[in-house]
Each structure stands twice: as structure tokens, then as C-alpha cells.
Design a protein around this motif. Sequence first.
Motif, PDB file in Angstrom:
ATOM      1  N   TRP A  56      12.878   6.031   0.474  1.00  0.00           N
ATOM      2  CA  TRP A  56      11.693   5.391   1.046  1.00  0.00           C
ATOM      3  C   TRP A  56      10.448   6.233   0.810  1.00  0.00           C
ATOM      4  N   LEU A  57      10.586   7.540   0.960  1.00  0.00           N
ATOM      5  CA  LEU A  57       9.450   8.442   0.749  1.00  0.00           C
ATOM      6  C   LEU A  57       8.924   8.342  -0.676  1.00  0.00           C
ATOM      7  N   LEU A  58       9.826   8.389  -1.627  1.00  0.00           N
ATOM      8  CA  LEU A  58       9.434   8.340  -3.034  1.00  0.00           C
ATOM      9  C   LEU A  58       8.906   6.961  -3.424  1.00  0.00           C
ATOM     10  N   ALA A  59       9.466   5.925  -2.817  1.00  0.00           N
ATOM     11  CA  ALA A  59       8.960   4.575  -3.073  1.00  0.00           C
ATOM     12  C   ALA A  59       7.503   4.465  -2.631  1.00  0.00           C
ATOM     13  N   GLY A  60       7.224   4.960  -1.434  1.00  0.00           N
ATOM     14  CA  GLY A  60       5.852   4.938  -0.929  1.00  0.00           C
ATOM     15  C   GLY A  60       4.919   5.766  -1.792  1.00  0.00           C
ATOM     16  N   THR A  61       5.409   6.918  -2.236  1.00  0.00           N
ATOM     17  CA  THR A  61       4.603   7.797  -3.086  1.00  0.00           C
ATOM     18  C   THR A  61       4.233   7.101  -4.388  1.00  0.00           C
ATOM     19  N   TYR A  62       5.225   6.483  -5.029  1.00  0.00           N
ATOM     20  CA  TYR A  62       4.956   5.834  -6.315  1.00  0.00           C
ATOM     21  C   TYR A  62       3.998   4.657  -6.156  1.00  0.00           C
ATOM     22  N   ILE A  63       4.221   3.856  -5.116  1.00  0.00           N
ATOM     23  CA  ILE A  63       3.351   2.700  -4.888  1.00  0.00           C
ATOM     24  C   ILE A  63       1.901   3.153  -4.734  1.00  0.00           C
ATOM     25  N   SER A  64       1.712   4.211  -3.960  1.00  0.00           N
ATOM     26  CA  SER A  64       0.365   4.703  -3.699  1.00  0.00           C
ATOM     27  C   SER A  64      -0.284   5.278  -4.951  1.00  0.00           C
ATOM     28  N   VAL A  65       0.482   6.066  -5.716  1.00  0.00           N
ATOM     29  CA  VAL A  65      -0.053   6.662  -6.944  1.00  0.00           C
ATOM     30  C   VAL A  65      -0.437   5.571  -7.947  1.00  0.00           C
ATOM     31  N   PHE A  66       0.452   4.622  -8.154  1.00  0.00           N
ATOM     32  CA  PHE A  66       0.173   3.554  -9.122  1.00  0.00           C
ATOM     33  C   PHE A  66      -0.990   2.679  -8.655  1.00  0.00           C
ATOM     34  N   ALA A  67      -1.087   2.487  -7.339  1.00  0.00           N
ATOM     35  CA  ALA A  67      -2.180   1.678  -6.799  1.00  0.00           C
ATOM     36  C   ALA A  67      -3.539   2.269  -7.164  1.00  0.00           C
ATOM     37  N   TRP A  68      -3.623   3.602  -7.205  1.00  0.00           N
ATOM     38  CA  TRP A  68      -4.872   4.247  -7.594  1.00  0.00           C
ATOM     39  C   TRP A  68      -5.312   3.797  -8.989  1.00  0.00           C
ATOM     40  N   TRP A  69      -4.350   3.751  -9.918  1.00  0.00           N
ATOM     41  CA  TRP A  69      -4.682   3.373 -11.287  1.00  0.00           C
ATOM     42  C   TRP A  69      -5.131   1.921 -11.367  1.00  0.00           C
ATOM     43  N   VAL A  70      -4.506   1.071 -10.576  1.00  0.00           N
ATOM     44  CA  VAL A  70      -4.915  -0.337 -10.538  1.00  0.00           C
ATOM     45  C   VAL A  70      -6.336  -0.448  -9.989  1.00  0.00           C
ATOM     46  N   ILE A  71      -6.609   0.292  -8.925  1.00  0.00           N
ATOM     47  CA  ILE A  71      -7.941   0.269  -8.311  1.00  0.00           C
ATOM     48  C   ILE A  71      -9.000   0.756  -9.298  1.00  0.00           C
ATOM     49  N   VAL A  72      -8.688   1.866  -9.996  1.00  0.00           N
ATOM     50  CA  VAL A  72      -9.642   2.414 -10.963  1.00  0.00           C
ATOM     51  C   VAL A  72      -9.899   1.412 -12.088  1.00  0.00           C
ATOM     52  N   GLY A  73      -8.822   0.826 -12.617  1.00  0.00           N
ATOM     53  CA  GLY A  73      -8.983  -0.147 -13.693  1.00  0.00           C
ATOM     54  C   GLY A  73      -9.822  -1.336 -13.274  1.00  0.00           C
ATOM     55  N   LEU A  74      -9.558  -1.861 -12.088  1.00  0.00           N
ATOM     56  CA  LEU A  74     -10.329  -3.009 -11.595  1.00  0.00           C
ATOM     57  C   LEU A  74     -11.787  -2.640 -11.331  1.00  0.00           C
TER      58      LEU A  74
END
Length: 202
Positions: free
Chosen positions: A145-163
Motif C-alpha cells: 500500500w505504501l509503495l502504491a501510494g508513492t507511485y501514484i503520487s510521483v506519477f501524478a506530478w508528471w501528469v500535472i506538469v504535462g497538463l
Amino acid sequence: MDMIIRGLIAGAVVGIPLGMAASVTVQNTIKYGFRKAIVTGFASSVAYFIFACISALIVALLGHYIVDVKTPIFIAGGAILIVNGLFTIFRKDKDFEVDNSSESNFMNFVIGFMVGFSRPIIILEFVCMYIYCGIEYLTFREAEWLLAGTYISVFAWWVIVGLAIKLFNRKKEIRNMNAYNRIFGAVILIVGVFIIVMEKIV
């Protein structure tokens, strides 16, 4: 679910896109569109995820010992964030003279992964954030669960930056990374100061 929230917090702090990976993402967004940029972000997120796995293993094995010396670890982690933030703020990028973008999804993935994997200091940052979030030990299920949350958050940054780049570059006015560096450098700096100040207060 508590662990996934802690992972989201850790990923939000450590996973802020910086450096060459951010530059490639911005250039890809400007030149080829959002989808190409996401490939680079996905690759960097995979590299960060590997570092997060190593950090989680360190916490699982040594968490009890690390908690006993958490103050110097928090200060060291906060100091790293402060230095990183200052370096990013005062970094002067020239206009995109070197074109790091690519139409090839494979090349974008390779570049994103290699750039992300070139920052092993992230392991210490993740360890610091995991301990700061109150994690002293991890079971296998909790680590998932910890790593799932970490990955979601890290990848979300890239989506936010791209948008964000897609939105603000409608007039084709983005020519370098200077404004980007100042904004995200300030965010990192503030987080580093906050960690140190709160540790001293507590």
C-alpha cells in the motif's frame, strides 16, 4: 489505507519533477504534445519506484533503529531538500538550445528512466519521508500500500506538469525552464525548512 496516504505524502514531496527529466517532459509537451511527455514521466516514475522499494526495505529492516536517531536523519533530509531547492531556484537554464525531445516512445522511456535513476540520493529522501510519516516498521501488505501510494503520487506530478505546460504554452511562449525551476525550487525549499523547524519544535 493509512499506508497509501503516507505513500501519497512521501511521493508528493520527493517526486517533484526536476532537472533533465523535467526539461525533457516540458520539451516533449511543447513539441509533440501531452502523450509523448507522459512516456518520459512514466519512465522516471518507474526509476523513482525502484528507489522507493529500496527505501521501504531499509525502513522494514532498520526502522526501529532509525527512529532512535530520527532527529539527525530529519535534519539531514531537510537540509538536502533545502540545498536542492536553492540550487533549483538559482539555476539559470538557457533557452532550449539542445533539443532533448523525441518522437520515439522508446527513446523517451529510456531517457526518462536513466535520468530518474541517476539520482540515488532519492533513497535517503524517501527513507526520511517514510520515517517522518510515522512508519517504524512494515509488513509486506503495508509495504504494498505504501509503495502504491508513492507511485501514484510521483506519477501524478508528471501528469500535472504535462497538463500545466500544455495549458500555459498555448501562445508558444515557454522558451526555458527558469520560471518552472523557481516555482518548484521554492516548494522544495519550503518543505525542507518545514521538516527541520517542526522537528526542532517537537
